[in-house]
Every structure is written in structure tokens, then in C-alpha cells.
Design an enzyme around this catalytic site. Structure first.
Site, short mmCIF file in Angstrom:
data_model
loop_
_atom_site.label_atom_id
_atom_site.label_comp_id
_atom_site.label_asym_id
_atom_site.label_seq_id
_atom_site.Cartn_x
_atom_site.Cartn_y
_atom_site.Cartn_z
N LYS A 73 0.76 -1.30 0.07
CA LYS A 73 -0.14 0.01 0.14
C LYS A 73 0.77 1.53 0.04
O LYS A 73 0.42 2.28 -0.49
CB LYS A 73 -0.98 -0.01 0.97
CG LYS A 73 -2.18 -0.91 1.15
CD LYS A 73 -3.10 -0.74 2.07
CE LYS A 73 -4.09 -1.75 2.06
NZ LYS A 73 -5.26 -1.65 3.20
N ASP A 109 -9.69 2.83 1.96
CA ASP A 109 -9.86 2.52 3.20
C ASP A 109 -10.48 3.56 3.91
O ASP A 109 -11.57 3.46 4.71
CB ASP A 109 -8.46 1.96 3.67
CG ASP A 109 -8.24 0.76 3.15
OD1 ASP A 109 -8.95 -0.13 2.88
OD2 ASP A 109 -7.01 0.44 3.21
#
Ligand code: NAP
Length: 312
Positions: A73, A109
Site C-alpha cells: 500500500k 480504506d
């Protein structure tokens, strides 16, 4: 996903390592099938040394979009053309959207956590005070999105105080919200002494220690508590983060980002104190919903995706 994959099928994927246990293929393929979209979602195990080549392949293979998960990420940012403000501040990307030949990194997210709050819980973040337990990647993503979307105050408690202090400093420097770091599980506050609104706190060398009754006062001012450490996650179901549950009541919303098991000990104890409790499935669902909408331009079938996750 089409009945048969055709010459026109658009491919979406997940880059992570490992990826075999991901819930995302089940969730996205159920949504494609439901809307009759000629798309398919595939999990690609991408070892760290191949990340650059995998991102190059998004353009070369004309992929419709990609999710990125652990351990890529942060590193993936190196290979992208553009980032949304939230992804840049969070320092992490979990969704890549090809746009006119450019690869744009999003962080759904954080944005998904916000959408979960508003759509599922009915909690408007504007003017709220949020206590975050943990200061890792997930905490950072949701703290940034909460701070950019009207949350007034963030309290970040973490085992490693310096990580919480870094996150608080990032929020204070880049968003309208005010943030403080708090050593956990001990009591104390650090970072911006002048901003502290609590009467039962004193400052010593930039560390503000709560005096007797301070924890109670602090938590009484908080609307939402988010547990972002892996404590309580399978196979450690019998562990629970140390927390003053006796300071919680009916006015508190508690979210544990863990979703396996669906009801953690942390949730159980908070519920016993009267709080409204939720697990991390909502955040997982809405990060997928937002990615789906970015890739397809269609409104996501949220309940179909939720059912696919629950079934999985
Ligand atoms: P991370 O970057 O590794 O951060 C982990 C955090 O937990 C750090 O603050 C760490 O503290 C703390 N921690 C870890 N072990 C601890 C222990 N034994 N005692 C006290 N604190 C401990 O991980 P992450 O990516 O933020 O993920 C954290 C959790 O959120 C995981 O359970 C993950 O599955 C979950 N998650 C859920 C979703 C969702 O969609 N629901 C999305 C992302 C993540 P230190 O800084 O002191 O090490």
C-alpha cells in the site's frame, strides 16, 4: 462477472502478497454478476520485487482497475502518476484508477470508513471527537479522512507513542482538525499543550498527564472510538486491548476494525458498558463499494456486496 468471459471482458484485480484469502474477488464478482457487467476481478499474488512490473502491466494490459493490499500500500505510490489528497496525506493507496493513460492512486480504506459511518451507522463526522486506538496504516487512513471531513478533534493512543505523535502532527499540520497523541495503555497527552480543552490535565515537558478523573473526562467528550490494532483477531480471539470500558456509555459508538471474529471481546465489553458496537466489515465493504464505483462508473449494489462478504 459474465456467464462466459468474452473478448470484451474488462479485468480488475488485487495486488498483494499473499492474496489467496482475500474476500474482494467474491464481493466484486457478485456485484458484476448482479449488474450484468462484463467485468471480472482476479487476485494476483505480487511479490515485493515485482511490484513495479505489476503496476506497469496495468497500462500494458488495459486493466480496468486494481486494489492494492499488504505489503504494497505504501510502496506502490512510487509507481503512480497522481494521488488524491487523502491518499497523499495517508501515505497509502489501496485503489488504482486508470484515467486517460494516467494511474491515479486513491485510498478507499479511509473514504470507505467515512461512508460506513454515514450510510450504515448514521453518524455525521462534522464537529465530532474521535478516539483512535492504534497508529498504524489503517489508523492513519481513517484519521486523515475523518480530519478532512469535519471531525473536530482526534485523540490517537498507541503503544509506541512516537507513532501516535507523528500522526497527530500530520493531522495538525495539514487539516482543520486538532489532534493529540496519548500513550497507551498509560494515561497522558502529548503534542499541542495550548490546545488541550480538558481541565484535569497538566503539562510536563510537552507531555500532558491526566490527573484523577481525567480519563473519564476525556472519554466523556468523545463520540466515536475506533479500535485499529490487530488484538482480538483470529486466532487471538481471547485477547482484548486494555481499555477503560467503565468510562463508556450509551452516547458512545465503538468500531473495531477486526471482522474475524464478527464480535470481538473489545466489542463485547464496550456493548456491556452500553455503547453501540460495530465490527470492521463495514469498512471492508465500503472500500470495495467506492473502488467498484470508480472503476465501472456504476452505482454499486451495496447489499449484494455485503451478502457476498457475509457468505464468504
Ligand atoms: P499496522 O500498520 O501494522 O498497525 C498496527 C497497529 O496496532 C499499530 O498501532 C501497533 O502499535 C498496534 N499493535 C499491534 N500489535 C499490538 C499489540 N500486541 N499491543 C498493542 N498494540 C499493538 O496494521 P494496520 O494495517 O493498521 O491494520 C491494523 C488492523 O486493522 C488489522 O487487524 C487489520 O486486519 C485491520 N484492518 C481492517 C480493515 C477493514 O477494512 N476492516 C482495513 C485495514 C486494516 P505499534 O505502533 O506500537 O507497533
Amino acid at each position: 462477472m459474465s456467464e462466459l468471459i468474452s473478448g470484451r471482458t474488462r479485468v480488475c484485480g488485487l495486488f498483494g502478497f499473499p492474496v489467496e484469502h482475500s474476500f474482494s474477488p467474491a464481493m466484486h464478482n457478485a456485484a458484476f454478476r448482479h449488474l450484468g457487467l462484463d467485468f471480472v476481478y482476479v487476485a494476483f499474488p505480487v511479490p515485493p520485487r515485482e511490484l513495479g512490473a505489476a503496476v506497469t502491466a496495468i497500462r500494458a494490459l488495459n486493466l480496468a482497475g486494481v486494489n492494492v493490499t499488504v505489503p504494497h500500500k505504501e510502496k506502490v505510490i512510487l509507481y503512480l502518476d497522481e494521488l488524491t489528497d487523502g491518499a497523499r496525506l495517508a501515505g497509502a493507496v489501496n485503489t488504482i484508477v486508470p484515467q486517460g493513460g494516467r494511474l491515479v492512486g486513491h485510498n478507499t480504506d479511509g473514504a470507505g470508513f467515512l461512508r460506513f459511518l454515514t450510510d450504515d451507522i448514521g453518524l455525521d463526522p462534522a464537529g465530532k471527537s474521535v478516539f483512535i486506538l492504534g497508529a498504524g496504516g489503517a489508523a492513519r487512513a481513517l484519521a486523515v479522512y475523518l480530519a478532512l471531513n469535519g471531525v473536530e478533534q482526534l485523540l490517537v493512543a498507541n503503544r509506541t507513542l512516537s507513532r501516535a505523535a507523528e500522526l497527530a502532527a500530520l493531522i495538525n499540520a495539514n487539516t482543520p482538525a486538532r489532534a493529540w497523541a496519548l500513550p497507551w495503555p498509560a494515561c497522558g497527552l502529548q503534542v499541542s499543550p495550548n490546545l488541550l480543552p480538558y481541565s484535569s490535565a497538566k503539562e510536563q515537558n510537552h507531555v500532558l498527564e491526566l490527573t484523577a478523573g481525567g480519563t473519564q473526562e476525556l472519554l466523556a467528550s468523545v463520540d466515536l472510538i475506533v479500535q485499529t490494532t490487530p488484538l482480538g483477531m483470529h486466532p487471538g480471539e481471547d485477547t482484548c486491548p486494555d481499555f477503560p470500558f467503565n468510562c463508556l456509555g450509551a452516547g458512545h459508538v465503538v468500531v473495531d476494525l477486526v471482522y474475524n471474529p464478527p464480535r470481538t471481546l473489545f466489542m463485547e465489553r464496550a456493548a456491556r458498558a452500553g455503547a453501540r458496537v460495530y465490527n470492521g466489515l463495514g469498512m471492508l465493504l465500503y472500500q470495495g463499494v467506492l473502488a467498484f464505483e470508480l472503476w465501472t462508473g456504476e452505482k454499486a449494489p451495496v447489499e449484494v456486496m455485503r451478502r457476498a462478504l457475509l457468505k464468504h
